[in-house]
Design a protein around this motif. Structure first.
Motif, mmCIF file in Angstrom:
data_model
loop_
_atom_site.group_PDB
_atom_site.id
_atom_site.type_symbol
_atom_site.label_atom_id
_atom_site.label_comp_id
_atom_site.label_asym_id
_atom_site.label_seq_id
_atom_site.Cartn_x
_atom_site.Cartn_y
_atom_site.Cartn_z
ATOM 1 N N TYR A 263 1.064 -1.204 -0.073
ATOM 2 C CA TYR A 263 -0.061 -0.053 -0.082
ATOM 3 C C TYR A 263 1.020 1.038 0.072
ATOM 4 C CZ TYR A 263 -4.586 2.366 0.294
ATOM 5 O OH TYR A 263 -5.660 3.195 -0.016
ATOM 6 N N ILE A 274 -1.868 2.800 5.846
ATOM 7 C CA ILE A 274 -1.517 1.711 6.697
ATOM 8 C C ILE A 274 -0.981 2.378 8.027
ATOM 9 C CG2 ILE A 274 -0.659 -0.542 7.515
ATOM 10 C CD1 ILE A 274 -2.427 -0.525 5.192
ATOM 11 N N GLU A 279 -0.761 -1.597 13.049
ATOM 12 C CA GLU A 279 -0.710 -2.460 12.090
ATOM 13 C C GLU A 279 0.773 -2.783 11.171
ATOM 14 O OE1 GLU A 279 -3.313 0.098 9.677
ATOM 15 O OE2 GLU A 279 -4.892 -1.554 9.636
HETATM 16 P P1 P6P Z 1 -8.285 0.306 -0.348
HETATM 17 C C1 P6P Z 1 -8.813 -1.831 5.493
HETATM 18 O O1 P6P Z 1 -9.402 -0.455 5.596
HETATM 19 C C2 P6P Z 1 -7.402 -1.558 5.164
HETATM 20 O O2 P6P Z 1 -6.655 -1.011 5.834
HETATM 21 C C3 P6P Z 1 -6.565 -2.880 4.617
HETATM 22 O O3 P6P Z 1 -6.894 -4.037 5.380
HETATM 23 C C4 P6P Z 1 -6.768 -2.916 3.097
HETATM 24 O O4 P6P Z 1 -5.701 -3.720 2.549
HETATM 25 C C5 P6P Z 1 -6.672 -1.498 2.757
HETATM 26 O O5 P6P Z 1 -7.252 -0.661 4.006
HETATM 27 C C6 P6P Z 1 -7.794 -1.437 1.568
HETATM 28 O O6 P6P Z 1 -7.676 -0.125 1.100
HETATM 29 O O7 P6P Z 1 -8.004 1.822 -0.188
HETATM 30 O O8 P6P Z 1 -7.525 -0.377 -1.284
HETATM 31 O O9 P6P Z 1 -9.612 0.150 -0.367
#
Ligand code: P6P
Length: 352
Positions: A263, A274, A279
């Protein structure tokens, strides 16, 4: 009947025996988290039936819709830990400030940081979700826990783990000497050892990212993604794309099958999404103990010295070579982003 049956309690005690100076406090703290996992699993399984499904009508510190189940998970973890005298400080992703531990119970030697239900936006569509926890030792002199006890780098972690509520419920944890996985046998309410000494396998199989954001990514991250697909550059088999939208589920699959979850920071979220303390640190500690690696694109996540409770971090986590390759593309192409992110990453002034 294969070998001995190892419950999580027995496993934690066996691990503790290796440290004669251990007081058993950390062992009991891990027991309590296992119990929280059983209780949250029970509710998760019934989410659709006990009108716990759906939104709680409130938002968390990030302005994200809070689901009833994550409020339930949050309260269970707090209630199982607010009176045990094991903690001097507790912080949840769902609360802006440190959680208030009643004064006469708050003189413990440990700090607990947790995301009560990661991926909770997926609850209504029956996708796996999970609880993430990280445990630090108290480092300040006074009786009460302070923000300095909480804002510690991942290098100081004493334990970390997660529960994943999916086709089965599992608890995975490390105390710095390998990673062990336990599967809940609902017929007896026990977590039984199912994955001893987990190592991230080679070669990796998957890459996990939200390619819907590709337009906002830096050039280095876009090149990295093409490299993972075998389109840009040689040297490895193309990986399969798997992105569930629940990091704990993507991380868990990649831990067992090999792969990378990322991410990254981007134009809209230069510091990523994150949370470092609730986390990224925990999963980075687990990855490192399973032969993997976690980076924010600049360097090891475990080396980042936090300066705020809800600090964010870009995250690349999984097989070491895959994560190192992300760092290489970012170093080669994304100097502007590195210059924007580094002051945030290296900030020493503690902010509320
Ligand atoms: P996006 C869930 O809110 C989270 O923190 C992670 O578990 C997940 O991979 C990510 O966000 C999803 O975010 O922006 O891809 O929808």
């Amino acid at each position: 009947m294969s070998g001995k049956i190892v419950t999580i309690e027995r496993h934690i005690l066996d691990k503790q025996r290796k440290f004669p100076q251990a007081t058993g406090e950390l062992t009991s703290l891990l027991y309590d988290l296992a119990l929280a996992g059983k209780m949250i699993a029970n509710e998760t399984r019934r989410a659709g039936l006990t009108n716990i499904l759906g939104k709680a009508g409130t938002t968390n510190v990030y302005g994200e819709q809070q689901q009833k189940l994550d409020m339930y998970a949050d309260s269970i973890i707090f209630k199982l830990n607010d009176h045990t005298n094991r903690l001097c400080a507790m912080a949840s992703e769902e609360h802006e400030d440190l959680l208030e531990i009643p004064a006469h119970y708050g003189k413990g030697n440990y700090v607990l940081l947790f995301d009560p239900l990661d991926g909770s936006s997926n609850i209504d569509v029956n996708v796996s979700v999970g609880t993430i926890f990280a445990i630090h030792r108290k480092i300040t002199k006074g009786e009460k826990g302070t923000m300095s006890d909480v804002l510690q780098s991942g290098r100081n972690l004493v334990a970390a783990g997660y529960m994943i509520y999916g086709s089965s419920t599992m608890m995975v944890y490390t105390t710095g000497n390998g990673v062990s996985g336990f599967t809940l046998d609902p017929s007896i309410g026990e977590f039984l050892l199912s994955h001893d000494d987990i190592r991230i396998p080679e070669p990796p199989k998957f890459y996990s990212c939200n390619q819907g954001y590709e337009k906002q990514w830096t050039y280095g991250v876009r090149r990295y993604t093409k490299w993972l697909q075998g389109i840009d550059g040689e040297g490895h088999e193309p990986l399969s794309a798997r992105y569930i939208g629940s990091m704990i589920a993507d991380f868990h699959r990649n831990l067992l099958e090999g792969g990378v979850y990322y991410y990254p920071g981007d134009v809209n979220k230069p510091f990523g999404k994150i949370r470092l303390l609730m986390e990224a640190q925990a999963l980075a500690f687990i990855a490192a103990n399973a032969g993997g690696y976690a980076s924010d694109g600049v360097g090891d996540i475990l080396d980042v010295q936090p300066h705020r409770l809800h600090q964010r971090a870009p995250l690349f986590i999984g097989n070491k070579a895959l994560v190192r390759q992300a760092e290489a593309f970012i170093r080669q192409h994304d100097q502007a982003w590195i210059e924007q992110y580094t002051p945030y990453r290296e900030q020493t002034v503690i902010e509320a």
